[in-house]
Design a protein around this motif. Structure first.
Motif, short mmCIF file in Angstrom:
data_model
loop_
_atom_site.label_atom_id
_atom_site.label_comp_id
_atom_site.label_asym_id
_atom_site.label_seq_id
_atom_site.Cartn_x
_atom_site.Cartn_y
_atom_site.Cartn_z
N UNK A 30 0.82 -1.20 0.00
CA UNK A 30 0.00 0.00 0.00
C UNK A 30 0.85 1.26 0.00
N UNK A 31 0.35 2.30 -0.64
CA UNK A 31 1.02 3.60 -0.63
C UNK A 31 0.28 4.62 0.21
N UNK A 32 -1.04 4.49 0.27
CA UNK A 32 -1.81 5.50 0.99
C UNK A 32 -3.13 4.94 1.49
N UNK A 33 -3.63 5.57 2.53
CA UNK A 33 -4.99 5.33 3.00
C UNK A 33 -5.69 6.67 3.14
N UNK A 34 -6.99 6.65 3.05
CA UNK A 34 -7.73 7.91 3.08
C UNK A 34 -9.12 7.69 3.64
N UNK A 35 -9.74 8.79 4.02
CA UNK A 35 -11.14 8.81 4.39
C UNK A 35 -11.91 9.65 3.38
N UNK A 52 1.38 5.78 3.42
CA UNK A 52 1.64 4.61 4.25
C UNK A 52 3.01 4.69 4.91
N UNK A 53 4.00 5.11 4.16
CA UNK A 53 5.35 5.26 4.71
C UNK A 53 5.67 6.75 4.80
N UNK A 54 6.16 7.14 5.93
CA UNK A 54 6.48 8.55 6.15
C UNK A 54 5.38 9.29 6.87
N UNK A 55 4.13 8.94 6.57
CA UNK A 55 3.01 9.50 7.31
C UNK A 55 2.60 10.90 6.96
N UNK A 86 -19.99 19.53 12.71
CA UNK A 86 -21.10 20.38 12.30
C UNK A 86 -22.16 19.52 11.63
N UNK A 87 -23.39 19.99 11.56
CA UNK A 87 -24.43 19.19 10.87
C UNK A 87 -24.04 18.85 9.42
N UNK A 88 -23.31 19.73 8.77
CA UNK A 88 -22.90 19.45 7.39
C UNK A 88 -21.84 18.36 7.29
N UNK A 89 -21.32 17.90 8.40
CA UNK A 89 -20.39 16.76 8.40
C UNK A 89 -21.15 15.42 8.37
N UNK A 90 -22.46 15.48 8.47
CA UNK A 90 -23.27 14.26 8.43
C UNK A 90 -23.09 13.55 7.10
N UNK A 91 -22.70 12.28 7.16
CA UNK A 91 -22.44 11.50 5.96
C UNK A 91 -22.08 10.08 6.36
N UNK A 92 -22.00 9.22 5.37
CA UNK A 92 -21.36 7.92 5.56
C UNK A 92 -19.88 8.12 5.27
N UNK A 93 -19.05 7.72 6.20
CA UNK A 93 -17.60 7.87 6.07
C UNK A 93 -17.00 6.54 5.66
N UNK A 94 -16.18 6.57 4.62
CA UNK A 94 -15.55 5.37 4.09
C UNK A 94 -14.04 5.44 4.22
N UNK A 95 -13.45 4.34 4.62
CA UNK A 95 -12.01 4.20 4.63
C UNK A 95 -11.58 3.59 3.30
N UNK A 96 -10.46 4.06 2.76
CA UNK A 96 -9.97 3.56 1.49
C UNK A 96 -8.47 3.36 1.55
N UNK A 97 -7.98 2.44 0.74
CA UNK A 97 -6.55 2.17 0.65
C UNK A 97 -6.17 1.91 -0.80
N UNK A 98 -4.93 2.28 -1.13
CA UNK A 98 -4.53 2.07 -2.52
C UNK A 98 -3.04 2.15 -2.74
N UNK A 99 -2.66 2.04 -3.98
CA UNK A 99 -1.25 1.99 -4.37
C UNK A 99 -0.73 3.33 -4.85
N UNK A 100 -1.60 4.33 -4.85
CA UNK A 100 -1.22 5.70 -5.15
C UNK A 100 -1.93 6.60 -4.15
N UNK A 104 -9.31 11.49 -5.55
CA UNK A 104 -10.51 10.94 -6.16
C UNK A 104 -10.74 9.52 -5.69
N UNK A 105 -11.99 9.19 -5.50
CA UNK A 105 -12.34 7.84 -5.03
C UNK A 105 -11.86 6.78 -5.99
N UNK A 106 -11.85 7.09 -7.29
CA UNK A 106 -11.46 6.11 -8.30
C UNK A 106 -10.00 5.70 -8.20
N UNK A 107 -9.21 6.44 -7.44
CA UNK A 107 -7.78 6.14 -7.33
C UNK A 107 -7.47 5.12 -6.25
N UNK A 108 -8.48 4.70 -5.52
CA UNK A 108 -8.28 3.75 -4.41
C UNK A 108 -8.85 2.40 -4.76
#
Length: 121
Positions: A30-35, A52-55, A86-100, A104-108
């Motif tokens: 893995x290279x990165x993780x994101x929310x 992932x490395x370096x942080x 805040x109320x505008x933070x209301x959402x479904x939160x997803x964790x993602x991981x990838x090689x770059x 964009x969601x498509x990059x994970x």
């Protein structure tokens, strides 16, 4: 790679919330993780990411100064600390991981199941 999220729920405006995402499997490549987050009828938007490395981290402008992302190298767990929500933070939160790293969601390549965060005013 498998991602298991925890945290979230119903909170009040101004509260703090911590989301965690435990990565397992072949994490060494893995290279990165994101929310990301997705509100009803909206696109899945980048919130925060960490290499992932370096942080090194990147935080979306919409939450900068309130949200932080961190990684526990011992457990391969990435956390999103959400302060002054805040109320505008209301959402479904997803964790993602990838090689770059990307905004964009498509990059994970790998995704968690999502966890609901609802902020009441």
């Amino acid at each position: 790679v498998q991602l298991e999220e925890s945290g979230g729920g119903l909170v009040q405006a101004g509260d703090s919330v911590r989301l965690s995402c435990a990565a397992s499997g072949r994490t060494g490549r893995l290279y990165a993780m994101a929310w990301f987050r997705q509100a009803p009828g909206q696109e899945r938007d980048f919130v925060a990411g960490i290499r992932w490395f370096g942080g090194s981290t990147t935080i979306a402008d919409s939450v900068k100064g309130r949200f932080t992302i961190s990684k526990d190298d011992a457990t391969d767990t990435v956390s999103l600390e959400m302060n002054s929500v805040r109320p505008e933070d209301t959402a479904v939160y997803y964790c993602a991981a990838g090689f770059v790293f990307g905004l964009r969601a498509s990059e994970y390549s790998y995704w968690g199941q999502g966890t609901q965060v609802t902020v009441s005013s």
